[in-house]
Design an enzyme around this catalytic site. Structure first.
Site, mmCIF file in Angstrom:
data_model
loop_
_atom_site.group_PDB
_atom_site.id
_atom_site.type_symbol
_atom_site.label_atom_id
_atom_site.label_comp_id
_atom_site.label_asym_id
_atom_site.label_seq_id
_atom_site.Cartn_x
_atom_site.Cartn_y
_atom_site.Cartn_z
ATOM 1 N N PRO A 108 0.836 -1.209 0.000
ATOM 2 C CA PRO A 108 0.000 0.000 0.000
ATOM 3 C C PRO A 108 0.865 1.252 0.000
ATOM 4 O O PRO A 108 1.811 1.366 0.773
ATOM 5 C CB PRO A 108 -0.796 -0.135 1.309
ATOM 6 C CG PRO A 108 0.038 -1.013 2.176
ATOM 7 C CD PRO A 108 0.732 -1.967 1.260
ATOM 8 N N TYR A 113 -0.550 5.356 13.224
ATOM 9 C CA TYR A 113 -1.941 5.690 12.951
ATOM 10 C C TYR A 113 -2.842 5.113 14.051
ATOM 11 O O TYR A 113 -2.361 4.558 15.032
ATOM 12 C CB TYR A 113 -2.341 5.200 11.558
ATOM 13 C CG TYR A 113 -1.581 5.884 10.440
ATOM 14 C CD1 TYR A 113 -1.713 7.253 10.226
ATOM 15 C CD2 TYR A 113 -0.702 5.180 9.628
ATOM 16 C CE1 TYR A 113 -1.004 7.886 9.216
ATOM 17 C CE2 TYR A 113 0.011 5.809 8.622
ATOM 18 C CZ TYR A 113 -0.146 7.167 8.419
ATOM 19 O OH TYR A 113 0.561 7.803 7.423
ATOM 20 N N HIS A 140 -4.731 -1.126 8.554
ATOM 21 C CA HIS A 140 -3.478 -0.394 8.770
ATOM 22 C C HIS A 140 -3.267 -0.247 10.273
ATOM 23 O O HIS A 140 -3.759 0.691 10.895
ATOM 24 C CB HIS A 140 -3.532 0.970 8.092
ATOM 25 C CG HIS A 140 -2.172 1.575 7.878
ATOM 26 N ND1 HIS A 140 -1.097 1.301 8.686
ATOM 27 C CD2 HIS A 140 -1.708 2.441 6.933
ATOM 28 C CE1 HIS A 140 -0.037 1.966 8.262
ATOM 29 N NE2 HIS A 140 -0.379 2.655 7.188
ATOM 30 N N GLY A 141 -2.504 -1.194 10.829
ATOM 31 C CA GLY A 141 -2.215 -1.161 12.256
ATOM 32 C C GLY A 141 -0.789 -0.760 12.542
ATOM 33 O O GLY A 141 -0.195 -1.234 13.519
ATOM 34 N N ALA A 142 -0.214 0.134 11.724
ATOM 35 C CA ALA A 142 1.207 0.469 11.812
ATOM 36 C C ALA A 142 1.435 1.981 11.783
ATOM 37 O O ALA A 142 0.501 2.771 11.679
ATOM 38 C CB ALA A 142 1.959 -0.204 10.659
#
Length: 377
Positions: free
Chosen positions: A21, A188, A183-185
């Site tokens: 992504p 965020y 998006h767990g990085a």
């Protein structure tokens, strides 16, 4: 091995290459522009096994705005016109023989207050803080916008955010996407619950490594319940943050295992281990990268990423001469040793839509160029 098929549940990938992504910001009003369809289709036509879209804002007022590192017109995944456009994009990728999933995104603390499609909405912060300031990798002019504490998220507000992710996941399935990525990085919203410096809560959403994973696990369970057992869910995890490139959610393998176990129990299918260089050792005393440790500790398939096809990591490439390079033999060696199952490619595919095909069949690869970030080639 890189060109052998791979299955994620019922999802059959034609090879081990994943398009990472990458934020593109070509979606005015949240609606992907006409060029976005061709952008993804060209990669599918050139044999990319799985495409993960840029971050797509979930159905929550503060999901996306301007980021502290830039930002602009991020896509969303709600509204009739938006969903109609996504259907066209997904159909085009499928016609080209590819697979595509959206990366569901909530910027959380990284969103610059007063920006985005709902500028009056307050940015979502688990404990009301943005994170450490002294190592912040952001332009000085943004620091004043983020340094002031805000009210911590309430239980009700957390429930609303979970519901927003679920609505967007259901929409993704409805328009034909092949799964979803969370998006767990990078600091965020989801990651800000995992990181001790942005989650200092003393309720059920905070505490030790396992407790700080409670929000992410609740989110995964809710999406799994709404989309069914066969809809793949990928979770992107990192140690580094936009607030601090040296940050760590887990200081030891044991802490990493405790943090990820609730996500496995909740129903994650694949972990996407985001690192700046995929070979960087995750912990002292071993050469294994983050993807390898996650695979070892969770038993789940992993995606590695970082520096594939290029001589410099992402941040360095903006300031130092960067050239395209062939490091796939190293990727293949690590994969054969069982360190990871899939390899994500970002900038190399941004520079050249046919990069994967050329790696297999030969051909001159387009050179690295900074102006590619401003186009949808």
């Amino acid at each position: 091995m890189l060109f052998t098929p791979y299955a994620i549940g019922s999802l059959k990938l034609r090879n081990r290459f994943v398009m990472a992504p990458m934020t593109r910001n070509f979606s005015p009003g949240g609606i992907p522009s006409e060029g976005v369809a061709g952008y993804y289709r060209r990669r599918a036509e050139a044999d990319v096994g799985l495409i993960i879209t840029e971050g797509v804002g979930v159905d929550h007022p503060s999901a996306v705005g301007r980021e502290t590192m830039g930002g602009g017109a991020a896509p969303v995944l709600h509204g009739e016109e938006v969903l109609a456009r996504w259907r066209e994009i997904v159909a085009g990728v499928h016609e080209a023989g590819g697979l595509i999933i959206p990366q569901l995104w909530h910027q959380g603390v990284i969103r610059v207050p007063g920006t985005g499609y709902h500028p009056d909405a307050p940015s979502a912060r688990p404990s009301g803080v943005w994170g450490p300031i002294d190592k912040a990798m952001v332009p000085p002019e943004y620091l004043e916008l983020v340094r002031e504490p805000t009210a911590p998220l309430t239980d009700s507000e957390i429930g609303d955010i979970i519901a927003a992710f679920v609505r967007s996941a259901v929409n993704a399935k409805a328009v034909g996407f092949d799964g979803v990525a969370l998006h767990g990085a990078h600091g965020y919203l989801i990651d800000s619950f995992l990181w001790r410096h942005t989650n200092m809560r003393e309720d059920r959403w905070g505490g030790g490594a396992a407790e700080r994973a409670g929000f992410a696990a609740a989110l995964v369970r809710a999406i799994r319940s709404a989309t069914g057992p066969d809809f793949p869910i990928i979770f992107r995890f990192s140690q580094w943050k936009l607030q601090d490139y040296d940050a760590r959610n887990a200081e030891t393998p044991g802490e990493l295992e405790a943090m990820l176990a609730p996500l496995v129990a909740a129903g994650i299918d694949v972990f996407d281990a985001s690192t700046r260089i995929f070979t960087t050792p995750a912990f002292e005393g071993a050469d294994m990268g983050l993807a390898g440790w996650i695979r070892k500790l969770t038993g789940k398939p992993t995606i590695a990423v970082g520096g594939v096809g290029l001589s410099k990591d992402l941040q360095s490439s903006f300031a130092q001469p960067t050239v395209m390079t062939d490091n796939l033999s190293l990727v293949a060696d690590r994969m054969a040793q069982g360190e990871f199952d899939l390899i994500a490619v970002g900038r190399a595919l941004l520079m050249d839509p046919q990069w994967v095909s050329k790696m297999r069949h030969g051909g001159e690869v387009k050179p690295f160029r900074l102006d590619a970030y401003a186009t949808l080639d």
